[in-house]
Design a protein around this motif. Sequence first.
Motif, PDB file in Angstrom:
ATOM      1  N   UNK A 194       3.189 -13.939  10.068  1.00 17.11           N
ATOM      2  CA  UNK A 194       4.467 -13.272  10.229  1.00 17.11           C
ATOM      3  C   UNK A 194       4.297 -11.764  10.159  1.00 17.11           C
ATOM      4  N   UNK A 195       4.918 -11.057  11.079  1.00 18.94           N
ATOM      5  CA  UNK A 195       4.884  -9.600  11.128  1.00 18.94           C
ATOM      6  C   UNK A 195       5.984  -9.047  10.201  1.00 18.94           C
ATOM      7  N   UNK A 196       5.910  -7.778   9.816  1.00 18.61           N
ATOM      8  CA  UNK A 196       4.838  -6.822  10.038  1.00 18.61           C
ATOM      9  C   UNK A 196       3.608  -7.152   9.173  1.00 18.61           C
ATOM     10  N   UNK A 197       2.455  -6.685   9.647  1.00 22.62           N
ATOM     11  CA  UNK A 197       1.225  -6.755   8.884  1.00 22.62           C
ATOM     12  C   UNK A 197       1.020  -5.409   8.195  1.00 22.62           C
ATOM     13  N   UNK A 224      -0.937   1.355   6.263  1.00 16.82           N
ATOM     14  CA  UNK A 224      -0.358   1.238   7.601  1.00 16.82           C
ATOM     15  C   UNK A 224       0.397  -0.086   7.729  1.00 16.82           C
ATOM     16  N   UNK A 225       1.474  -0.051   8.494  1.00 11.76           N
ATOM     17  CA  UNK A 225       2.255  -1.243   8.811  1.00 11.76           C
ATOM     18  C   UNK A 225       2.296  -1.392  10.332  1.00 11.76           C
ATOM     19  N   UNK A 280       0.835  -1.195   0.000  1.00 15.37           N
ATOM     20  CA  UNK A 280       0.000   0.000   0.000  1.00 15.37           C
ATOM     21  C   UNK A 280       0.862   1.233   0.000  1.00 15.37           C
ATOM     22  N   UNK A 281       0.464   2.262  -0.755  1.00 18.66           N
ATOM     23  CA  UNK A 281       1.253   3.475  -0.901  1.00 18.66           C
ATOM     24  C   UNK A 281       2.656   3.083  -1.369  1.00 18.66           C
ATOM     25  N   UNK A 289       4.653  -1.199  17.079  1.00 17.40           N
ATOM     26  CA  UNK A 289       4.995  -0.103  16.186  1.00 17.40           C
ATOM     27  C   UNK A 289       3.902  -0.023  15.132  1.00 17.40           C
ATOM     28  N   UNK A 290       3.406   1.181  14.892  1.00 18.13           N
ATOM     29  CA  UNK A 290       2.358   1.424  13.906  1.00 18.13           C
ATOM     30  C   UNK A 290       2.786   2.618  13.079  1.00 18.13           C
TER      31      UNK A 290
END
Length: 271
Positions: free
Chosen positions: A90-93, A98-99, A43-44, A180-181
């Motif tokens: 598995x992260x990040x989502x 947004x991550x 995204x972006x 973390x966001x």
Amino acid sequence: MVLTEAPRCLATLSREHPDGWGIAIHDADGSASTSRSSAKVAGDTWRLYKGVERAGEDRRFHEIAARCHGRVLVAHIRQKTVGPTRLENTHPFARDGWVFAHNGTVQNTQILHTRCSKARLDEIQGDTDSELLFAYLLTRLDERSLLRLHGEASRASAMALIEEVTKELRAEAIGAFNFLLSDGVTSFAHRTGRSLFLLERDPRDPVRARRSVAPGTDLVTKWTTRRHAVFIASEKITDEPWRELPDGTLLRIDRLPVPHIVSTNRSHRAA
């Protein structure tokens, strides 16, 4: 350095966190230095790379770590507690620009389930408490029309909302939820139940070209007086002056004009 070279880098820590890895890179110019064919568009201008192998033993992790460049990087290595080892867990989502990465375990997931919108619940692809927490944060941003942040007023409103949400969840003792966001311009870091450290580098940093990463071990970097950075990590990755953040801390970090901490809400409790 923080991924593969420092004494407590993610490659080293993956001995204790062997259940997959992820790297999300935000490039302000809309391009990625790594191959687009090997990355998922999140995204972006986010590029998202994931694997289910132990990071330190995964050739692809090392290749991406060596070649990745961007303005914001969110990286994670997983020690599974909820959900099996698979790519969807598995992260990040990443969703809607947004991550999100989480460290901890949410014990009371029912609270999050009942408060998430159906639309956000339907987007969940894996089995983790972490992705559910991400869905809940997005639900609250949706409710206040803060999914897209434009200007200082909306960023300040998002900070106030996330402060409200984290305060509520801490009061309800849902479990440990460091996170973390980030939307690539504004990032939020929160600590509850796990350690969290902060390191800032700016032109006042007396060591730029060569810095000590461990007693008797120096690392040559390309750091210059023009570069600023804010690092957030669960571990003190190098022997530099990292600051441990008190439990209950929420930080807002803006990337522009240079990476800097805009506002801080800190718990009165000692870390």
